[in-house]
Structures are given as structure tokens and as C-alpha cells.
Design an enzyme around this catalytic site. Structure first.
Site, short mmCIF file in Angstrom:
data_model
loop_
_atom_site.label_atom_id
_atom_site.label_comp_id
_atom_site.label_asym_id
_atom_site.label_seq_id
_atom_site.Cartn_x
_atom_site.Cartn_y
_atom_site.Cartn_z
N GLU A 72 1.48 3.58 -11.01
CA GLU A 72 0.47 2.55 -10.74
C GLU A 72 0.81 1.26 -11.47
O GLU A 72 1.14 1.28 -12.66
CB GLU A 72 -0.89 3.08 -11.19
CG GLU A 72 -2.02 2.76 -10.26
CD GLU A 72 -1.86 3.42 -8.88
OE1 GLU A 72 -1.37 2.72 -7.96
OE2 GLU A 72 -2.23 4.58 -8.73
N THR A 92 3.33 -0.45 -11.08
CA THR A 92 4.78 -0.51 -11.34
C THR A 92 5.50 -1.24 -10.22
O THR A 92 6.59 -1.76 -10.43
CB THR A 92 5.37 0.92 -11.43
OG1 THR A 92 4.84 1.69 -10.34
CG2 THR A 92 5.00 1.59 -12.74
N GLY A 126 -9.59 1.41 -2.62
CA GLY A 126 -8.27 1.59 -3.21
C GLY A 126 -7.37 2.48 -2.38
O GLY A 126 -6.40 3.04 -2.89
N SER A 149 -5.98 1.27 0.46
CA SER A 149 -5.14 0.32 1.19
C SER A 149 -5.56 0.08 2.63
O SER A 149 -4.74 0.08 3.55
CB SER A 149 -3.68 0.78 1.19
OG SER A 149 -3.19 0.67 -0.08
N GLU A 156 -0.32 -10.27 2.88
CA GLU A 156 -1.31 -9.92 1.84
C GLU A 156 -1.38 -11.03 0.78
O GLU A 156 -2.45 -11.43 0.34
CB GLU A 156 -0.90 -8.59 1.20
CG GLU A 156 -1.75 -8.16 0.02
CD GLU A 156 -2.92 -7.27 0.43
OE1 GLU A 156 -2.87 -6.69 1.51
OE2 GLU A 156 -3.88 -7.20 -0.35
N ASP A 175 2.01 -0.38 -0.78
CA ASP A 175 1.05 0.01 0.26
C ASP A 175 1.63 -0.17 1.66
O ASP A 175 1.54 0.72 2.52
CB ASP A 175 -0.24 -0.81 0.13
CG ASP A 175 -0.81 -0.75 -1.27
OD1 ASP A 175 -0.39 0.12 -2.05
OD2 ASP A 175 -1.67 -1.59 -1.60
N TYR A 205 -6.37 -8.39 -11.06
CA TYR A 205 -5.05 -7.89 -10.62
C TYR A 205 -3.98 -8.94 -10.88
O TYR A 205 -2.94 -8.66 -11.48
CB TYR A 205 -5.11 -7.54 -9.14
CG TYR A 205 -3.86 -6.93 -8.58
CD1 TYR A 205 -3.68 -5.55 -8.54
CD2 TYR A 205 -2.82 -7.73 -8.09
CE1 TYR A 205 -2.52 -4.98 -8.03
CE2 TYR A 205 -1.66 -7.18 -7.57
CZ TYR A 205 -1.52 -5.81 -7.54
OH TYR A 205 -0.37 -5.25 -7.04
C1 GLA Z 1 -2.71 -2.37 -5.19
C2 GLA Z 1 -1.51 -3.16 -4.70
C3 GLA Z 1 -0.23 -2.33 -4.84
C4 GLA Z 1 -0.09 -1.79 -6.26
C5 GLA Z 1 -1.38 -1.11 -6.71
C6 GLA Z 1 -1.34 -0.69 -8.15
O1 GLA Z 1 -2.91 -1.27 -4.36
O2 GLA Z 1 -1.66 -3.53 -3.36
O3 GLA Z 1 0.88 -3.11 -4.49
O4 GLA Z 1 0.28 -2.80 -7.15
O5 GLA Z 1 -2.50 -1.94 -6.52
O6 GLA Z 1 -0.35 0.27 -8.35
#
Ligand code: GLA
Length: 403
Positions: A32, A34, A128, A130, A178, A189, A239
Site C-alpha cells: 500500500e 508503494t 477504496g 477503485s 485520474e 488500480d 493522499y
Molecule cells: C489509491 C491509488 C493507488 C495506490 C493506493 C494506495 O488506491 O489510486 O494508486 O496508491 O491508493 O496503495
């Protein structure tokens, strides 16, 4: 989801063969925050998805200004945009995803064509999992199919190839979309939405986009997703702030090794030797990312060796690091994780996705699923006032042109 073709006919009338494209949501097992640090992730695609049922417009691809008319089933709303024109002032937020996808595809040199479509999805929004990447990927496929109606049904790669694109490039383009919507997300994602495989997680190197499919031994382990029902708020700011803190860490650590480009390049030894050079918060952010990368690689080894107990321990360690060092957890997510860890047969549990709300992912022996459900239902609502949503999920295929 409803019969999308029938919905299309009902809304737009009977005008031509309807194509249906699909982009799945995802759950991340481990790795996560990363991806935007050039590191490793291990997500899987889900059987919840965003779908579009579309009919291309008659005007040729060279007409210049394709117009896209969409009906959103979830928002019960119609909206339209014309590529190359300014964003309509009353554009609903959901329209921005297909709009930005169109922009980046056009910039990539693709001849786009307009279409009308029904947009539907069952990826919970803001959980979360996606939903935004699923929408970007499905929208991209809609554009690819609209511009080349001869593309047959099948995996996304066939449509991408027809336009001279790889699915890796398509994932990058969806990621750019995005960013244009406003979140500087990583590649995870969109990549997994395009490359998911039934029964497998995807071990992805986010630097060079090389990946391996990792079989999930479904007779030995279940993947349970629990939605905390905490809506993610202020996610974008927090974020993007985490991302900047990582970049600051890289800037400071580079003084000790000029070859460092991303946190991916920082070993734990180098970090330990020079962490005093980092402001306290940045230090904790960096420690999470550096240790999380090693946890992903160790998880892959554990999976290959059939050591699911170790995999579970690494999931637990990932959550603790996200909670304490990266500070993206919430009391509700910590509670779900604590409840899960107290159930016999649960191997590991952690928040999944960006954090700040959304879901946890739990790895458990099949016989632990019901006790886990009961434990969550017995405590979570009582202690938080929120109603959790719990489901067992299977790894699904990546994006496809269904019809
Ligand atoms: C969101 C982002 C991903 C990733 C996660 C955290 O889902 O879209 O690219 O950075 O957070 O791991």
C-alpha cells in the site's frame, strides 16, 4: 447489474448493435502506497465492475469533435461532452472520468469517435475498491471499441492492439486521466483492472510494469472484504500530501546515494543509517514505504512456498505500519482489523487501498468466514453506529469487451 443492452434500448432507442465493455474494481492484498514510489504491489481484480453499453455514432472518426452522451444508472442522470470543447459548466463529477480518458487518448494520437452509452457499475463508490479506475478503464475500452467497431469481443488487449497500444500503455493513460481528475494516484488500480486474472493475484513491479500472476489456493484461504461504511473524506489532499512527503524523503536521502530516484531504491540499511537526516513525519512515511516493499516481496515468497500463515502475518504488519507510520488508518478500520484478528482461523487483516476510510481485506481459512462475519456483526455497529458490509470475494478477470 441490469440487462444493459435492454437499458440502452430503453433510454436511447433502437439504433444499432450494442457493444458492452467492462472494467473491474480491485482489492489490494498487500503493498500500500508503494506504487507511486516505484515499488511493489499485489492486488487482484474483483467481480464487481463498471460497464458501458454503447453504440458508436455514425460520423466518421475523422469528424474531429466526437460527442459522447452518457446515461449514468447509478446517478440516474444524463450528461454529454464534446471532445476538444471546454468542460460543460454543469458537468457532474462522474462525467469527468470518461472526459479525461477521452482527452488523454486523443493526445496519444487515437482517432476517437463519439458514442452514446449507458454507464452502470456495482463497485461501491468511495470504498477504496477503485471504482474510479474501473470507470476509467471501461471508458477507455468504450472509446477503443467505438473507433474500431470491427474489434471482436474478448480481453482488453485485443482492442488495445487494434489501436497499436499495449495494455500497459493503456493503464498509464488511464492513470493520467485520474491525475487530471485531481488525484495523483499510482499505476496499481488501472493496471490490475486491465491485467487481472481469474483465481490469481498480480504481483506488479510498478517501476517497469513487469508482473507475475500468483495463484490463490482458494480451497485453503478466502479473501474477505469488509466495508467500514466510513466514507472517505479529504482523501485527495491527504493522499497528495503523503506523496509529497515521500518525494521530500527521496530528495534528502539522495544526498547519501545519488542513484536514488524513488523510495524503491532506498534499502532498509541506508534508511537506518541516515534517517536522522529526515524530519520526523517524513521519516515515518519513508519507513512505511521501505518496509512495505519488503513485505510484498516476502509475501510473494510465502505464497510460492504455500506458507499462508506467514502471508497473514505480513498483512498484519502492513496494517500496523499504515496505521502508525503512514497514518492513513481510522479508528473504524483499526476496530475491524482487531475484531478479525481475534477470530480463530483468520490469518491476517489490514486496511486496503488508500485508507482514510473504505475497506479492510482479511485472509482467512474457509471455516473462519462465518465466525468472522458473526464477530463483526456482533461488535462493529454497536461500537461505531455504522453498518458494515461483508463479502467473500474471488479474483476475477481483467477488463473485457463482453459483446
Ligand atoms: C489509491 C491509488 C493507488 C495506490 C493506493 C494506495 O488506491 O489510486 O494508486 O496508491 O491508493 O496503495
Amino acid at each position: 447489474m441490469a440487462d444493459l443492452e435492454a437499458r440502452y434500448r430503453g433510454i436511447f432507442g433502437d439504433d444499432g448493435p450494442v457493444r458492452i465493455v467492462c472494467g473491474p474494481g480491485r482489492v489490494n492484498l498487500i503493498g500500500e502506497h508503494t506504487d507511486y514510489n516505484g515499488g511493489f504491489v499485489m492486488p487482484m481484480a474483483l467481480d464487481v465492475a463498471v460497464r458501458l453499453a454503447l453504440v458508436p455514432r455514425d460520423e466518421p472518426a475523422t469528424a474531429g469533435k466526437p460527442t459522447v452522451t452518457l446515461w449514468s444508472e447509478q446517478f440516474d442522470e444524463r450528461a454529454e461532452f464534446t471532445l476538444g470543447d471546454a468542460e460543460p459548466p454543469d458537468a457532474p463529477h462522474w462525467l469527468r472520468y470518461p472526459m479525461k480518458v477521452a482527452e488523454v487518448l486523443a493526445q496519444e494520437g487515437l482517432g476517437l469517435r463519439g458514442f452514446s452509452a449507458v454507464l452502470d457499475g456495482n463497485v461501491p463508490i468511495g470504498s477504496g475498491l477503485s471504482s474510479s479506475a474501473a470507470c476509467e478503464v471501461a471508458s477507455a475500452l468504450a472509446f477503443l471499441v467505438a473507433a474500431r467497431p470491427d474489434v471482436p469481443a474478448g480481453p482488453a488487449g485485443v482492442a488495445a492492439e487494434a489501436h497499436g497500444l499495449s495494455t500497459c500503455r493503456l493503464a498509464q493513460l488511464c492513470q493520467q486521466a485520474e491525475h487530471r481528475v485531481g488525484v495523483r494516484g499510482g499505476i496499481m488500480d488501472q493496471f490490475v483492472s486491465l491485467h487481472g486474472r481469474v483465481g490469481h493475484a498480480i504481483l506488479l513491479d510498478c517501476r517497469d510494469l513487469s508482473y507475475q500472476t500468483m495463484p490463490l489456493p482458494t480451497d485453503e484461504v478466502e479473501v474477505i472484504i469488509i466495508d467500514s461504511a466510513v466514507p472517505r473524506r479529504l482523501t485527495e489532499g491527504a493522499y497528495n500530501e503523503r506523496r509529497s512527503q515521500c518525494e521530500e524523503g527521496v530528495g534528502r536521502l539522495r544526498k547519501f546515494d545519488a542513484s536514488i530516484e524513488q523510495l524503491r531504491d532506498v534499502s532498509l540499511d541506508l534508511f537506518e543509517a541516515h534517517k536522522a537526516a529526515l524530519p520526523k513525519t517524513v521519516r515515518r512515511r519513508c519507513r512505511h514505504v521501505i518496509t512495505e516493499n519488503t513485505r510484498v516481496l516476502e509475501s510473494a515468497e510465502a505464497m510460492k512456498a504455500g506458507d499462508l500463515v506467514r502471508f497473514g502475518e505480513l498483512l498484519n504488519a502492513s496494517h500496523d505500519s499504515l496505521r502508525d507510520d503512514y497514518e492513513v488508518s481510522r479508528p473504524e478500520l483499526d476496530l475491524l482489523v482487531e475484531i478479525a484478528r481475534g477470530v480463530k482461523g483468520v490469518l491476517g487483516s489490514r486496511l486496503t487501498g488508500a485508507g482514510f476510510g473504505g475497506c479492510t481485506v482479511t485472509l482467512a481459512r474457509p471455516e473462519a468466514v462465518e465466525p468472522l462475519r458473526e464477530a463483526v456483526l456482533a461488535r462493529y455497529e454497536k461500537e461505531t453506529g455504522l453498518v458494515p458490509h461483508i463479502w467473500v470475494s474471488e479474483a476475477a478477470a481483467g477488463a473485457t469487451i463482453e459483446v
